[in-house]
Design an enzyme around this catalytic site. Structure first.
Site, PDB file in Angstrom:
ATOM      1  N   GLN A 180       6.405   6.451 -10.878  1.00 33.52           N
ATOM      2  CA  GLN A 180       5.555   5.663 -11.769  1.00 33.52           C
ATOM      3  C   GLN A 180       6.147   5.675 -13.177  1.00 33.52           C
ATOM      4  O   GLN A 180       6.544   6.721 -13.687  1.00 33.52           O
ATOM      5  CB  GLN A 180       4.136   6.233 -11.811  1.00 33.52           C
ATOM      6  CG  GLN A 180       3.391   6.159 -10.490  1.00 33.52           C
ATOM      7  CD  GLN A 180       3.562   7.404  -9.643  1.00 33.52           C
ATOM      8  OE1 GLN A 180       4.506   8.173  -9.815  1.00 33.52           O
ATOM      9  NE2 GLN A 180       2.636   7.618  -8.717  1.00 33.52           N
ATOM     10  N   GLN A 202       6.659   0.308 -10.885  1.00 34.18           N
ATOM     11  CA  GLN A 202       5.397   0.854 -10.399  1.00 34.18           C
ATOM     12  C   GLN A 202       4.556   1.262 -11.603  1.00 34.18           C
ATOM     13  O   GLN A 202       4.980   2.081 -12.420  1.00 34.18           O
ATOM     14  CB  GLN A 202       5.645   2.055  -9.491  1.00 34.18           C
ATOM     15  CG  GLN A 202       4.374   2.613  -8.871  1.00 34.18           C
ATOM     16  CD  GLN A 202       4.658   3.602  -7.756  1.00 34.18           C
ATOM     17  OE1 GLN A 202       5.777   3.700  -7.262  1.00 34.18           O
ATOM     18  NE2 GLN A 202       3.638   4.325  -7.339  1.00 34.18           N
ATOM     19  N   ASP A 203       3.353   0.653 -11.741  1.00 31.40           N
ATOM     20  CA  ASP A 203       2.420   0.972 -12.834  1.00 31.40           C
ATOM     21  C   ASP A 203       2.949   0.498 -14.194  1.00 31.40           C
ATOM     22  O   ASP A 203       3.016   1.265 -15.150  1.00 31.40           O
ATOM     23  CB  ASP A 203       2.133   2.476 -12.893  1.00 31.40           C
ATOM     24  CG  ASP A 203       1.464   3.000 -11.636  1.00 31.40           C
ATOM     25  OD1 ASP A 203       1.110   2.171 -10.782  1.00 31.40           O
ATOM     26  OD2 ASP A 203       1.293   4.219 -11.511  1.00 31.40           O
ATOM     27  N   ASP A 224       0.909  -1.932  -8.051  1.00 28.84           N
ATOM     28  CA  ASP A 224      -0.192  -1.664  -8.989  1.00 28.84           C
ATOM     29  C   ASP A 224       0.275  -1.882 -10.427  1.00 28.84           C
ATOM     30  O   ASP A 224       0.022  -1.050 -11.310  1.00 28.84           O
ATOM     31  CB  ASP A 224      -0.707  -0.228  -8.821  1.00 28.84           C
ATOM     32  CG  ASP A 224      -1.135   0.075  -7.395  1.00 28.84           C
ATOM     33  OD1 ASP A 224      -1.517  -0.873  -6.682  1.00 28.84           O
ATOM     34  OD2 ASP A 224      -1.088   1.254  -7.001  1.00 28.84           O
ATOM     35  N   ARG A 280      -6.125  -3.406  -5.175  1.00 28.34           N
ATOM     36  CA  ARG A 280      -6.417  -2.236  -4.368  1.00 28.34           C
ATOM     37  C   ARG A 280      -7.570  -1.463  -5.014  1.00 28.34           C
ATOM     38  O   ARG A 280      -7.671  -1.393  -6.245  1.00 28.34           O
ATOM     39  CB  ARG A 280      -5.193  -1.334  -4.241  1.00 28.34           C
ATOM     40  CG  ARG A 280      -3.998  -2.013  -3.612  1.00 28.34           C
ATOM     41  CD  ARG A 280      -3.056  -1.016  -2.952  1.00 28.34           C
ATOM     42  NE  ARG A 280      -2.455  -0.093  -3.901  1.00 28.34           N
ATOM     43  CZ  ARG A 280      -1.856   1.051  -3.534  1.00 28.34           C
ATOM     44  NH1 ARG A 280      -1.824   1.410  -2.254  1.00 28.34           N
ATOM     45  NH2 ARG A 280      -1.298   1.818  -4.446  1.00 28.34           N
TER      46      ARG A 280
END
Length: 362
Positions: A180, A202-203, A224, A280
């Site tokens: 992340q 990621q993130d 995400d 999600r």
């Protein structure tokens, strides 16, 4: 003698007039002459008038110039933030010249009313970039964790930014532990981002807490890449997946039905590669709504994930309203997601969703 006094008076008057004009020019940026606290964000707060900009001492003006090549008040963005007075009560604009600024930046809660304004030219705008990932070790020898990977972390109230790229350059494969890497973390009570680019894997964007407005922004990532617990309106943004295989656009965290938070995407375009979920359920009552969005054929037909927590199907609020494009086909959507009616979606469509009538004057 009388003539000399007259000339002296005229010289004094001219000097005073020039001085007053100089003060007005330098205070005009971010002040608009009222002198009081402005508890709102306006278009003026996102602009710098170069024709009236003169390079004076940073504590004499309310525009701090950043130029990594010299000639400004600071060569770094953090150096400029450090010049903002603590518990500041007036808008301070940090005007950033094009260039790659390799640094971590923190805008503390005790430095409100700050604007980041990128100076554009024909080929580039400023990029603030770093490459921390959650498994990296901090100064205490412990893993950073996702929160502290942020290239830019904003806790400042009434913060706004335009014309800048926020980047975390970590190259992450979807689902790999410890990869992340946050480009922008927002903890402001109220903040606005207009035509900024937020890029990670990621993130990418930790939209953590507060009420926020993202207008015409480009947000890129794999998994995400928009996540957090905030209450935010994303209007006319480009949401771009750069995953090679699978991923997800948004993951919202909300623990109870009484929490007034959620992500609302209105008029956005979804483009890119791979196959991605719309959202999600990071928390039991996760709330994400897409309205009037155009979706390329990269959306996983089911559309939504319960994060392998089946009970969340009963409580998560995942909905779509009048979306189009090949990815908007709801025939195979998760049956616990909703196709909203106008009455159901109306509270999420406008700036009133984020109480914008109280703090946005646009």
């Amino acid at each position: 003698m009388m003539m000399m006094k007259l000339v002296s008076s005229r010289v004094l008057f001219l000097f005073v007039s020039v001085f007053v004009m100089w003060v007005r020019v330098n205070l005009a940026e971010g002040e608009n002459g009222h002198g009081g606290i402005r508890n709102y964000i306006s278009w003026e707060d996102l602009q710098v008038d170069e024709q009236r900009l003169t390079l004076k001492r940073h504590d004499d003006v309310r525009v701090i110039v950043v130029n990594k090549y010299g000639g400004g008040h600071s060569k770094t963005v953090q150096g400029a933030v450090d010049m903002v007075p603590e518990n500041n009560k007036h808008r301070v604009k940090i005007y950033i010249y094009p260039g790659i600024y390799r640094e971590k930046v923190r805008v503390a809660v005790n430095k409100p009313y700050v604007s980041f304004v990128g100076k554009r030219n024909q080929t580039a705008s400023p990029v603030i970039t770093w490459n921390s990932k959650s498994s990296d070790r901090g100064t205490n020898g412990q893993a950073l964790g996702t929160f502290d990977t942020a290239t830019v972390g904003v806790d400042s109230d009434y913060f706004c930014a335009t014309g800048i790229t926020f980047e975390n350059s970590v190259i992450a494969t979807a689902g790999v532990k410890g990869m992340q890497g946050v480009a922008l973390r927002v903890n402001s009570e109220r903040a606005m981002f207009y035509q900024v680019r937020i890029k990670g894997a990621q993130d990418s964007l930790l939209d953590n807490t507060g009420n926020h407005y993202f207008l015409e922004c480009d947000i890129l990532g794999k998994v995400d890449f928009i996540f957090g617990s905030a209450k935010s309106l994303y209007k006319n943004c480009l949401l771009q997946s750069i995953t090679d295989d699978f991923g997800a656009i948004a993951a919202h965290h909300r623990n109870s039905a009484t929490e007034d938070t959620g992500f609302s995407f209105v008029g956005c375009n979804i483009r890119g590669s791979g196959r991605v979920y719309l959202g999600r359920a990071w928390g039991n009552y996760s709330r994400i709504i897409y309205s009037k969005c155009n979706m390329d054929d990269i959306i996983i037909p089911e559309g939504w994930s319960d994060w392998n927590q089946s009970d969340r199907k009963k409580t998560a609020v995942f909905g779509e309203y009048l979306c189009d494009g090949k990815g908007a086909d709801r025939s195979n959507r998760a049956p616990w997601s909703k196709s909203f009616s106008y009455d159901e979606v109306a509270p999420f469509l406008h700036k009133s969703f984020i109480d914008g009538d109280e703090w946005l004057r646009l």
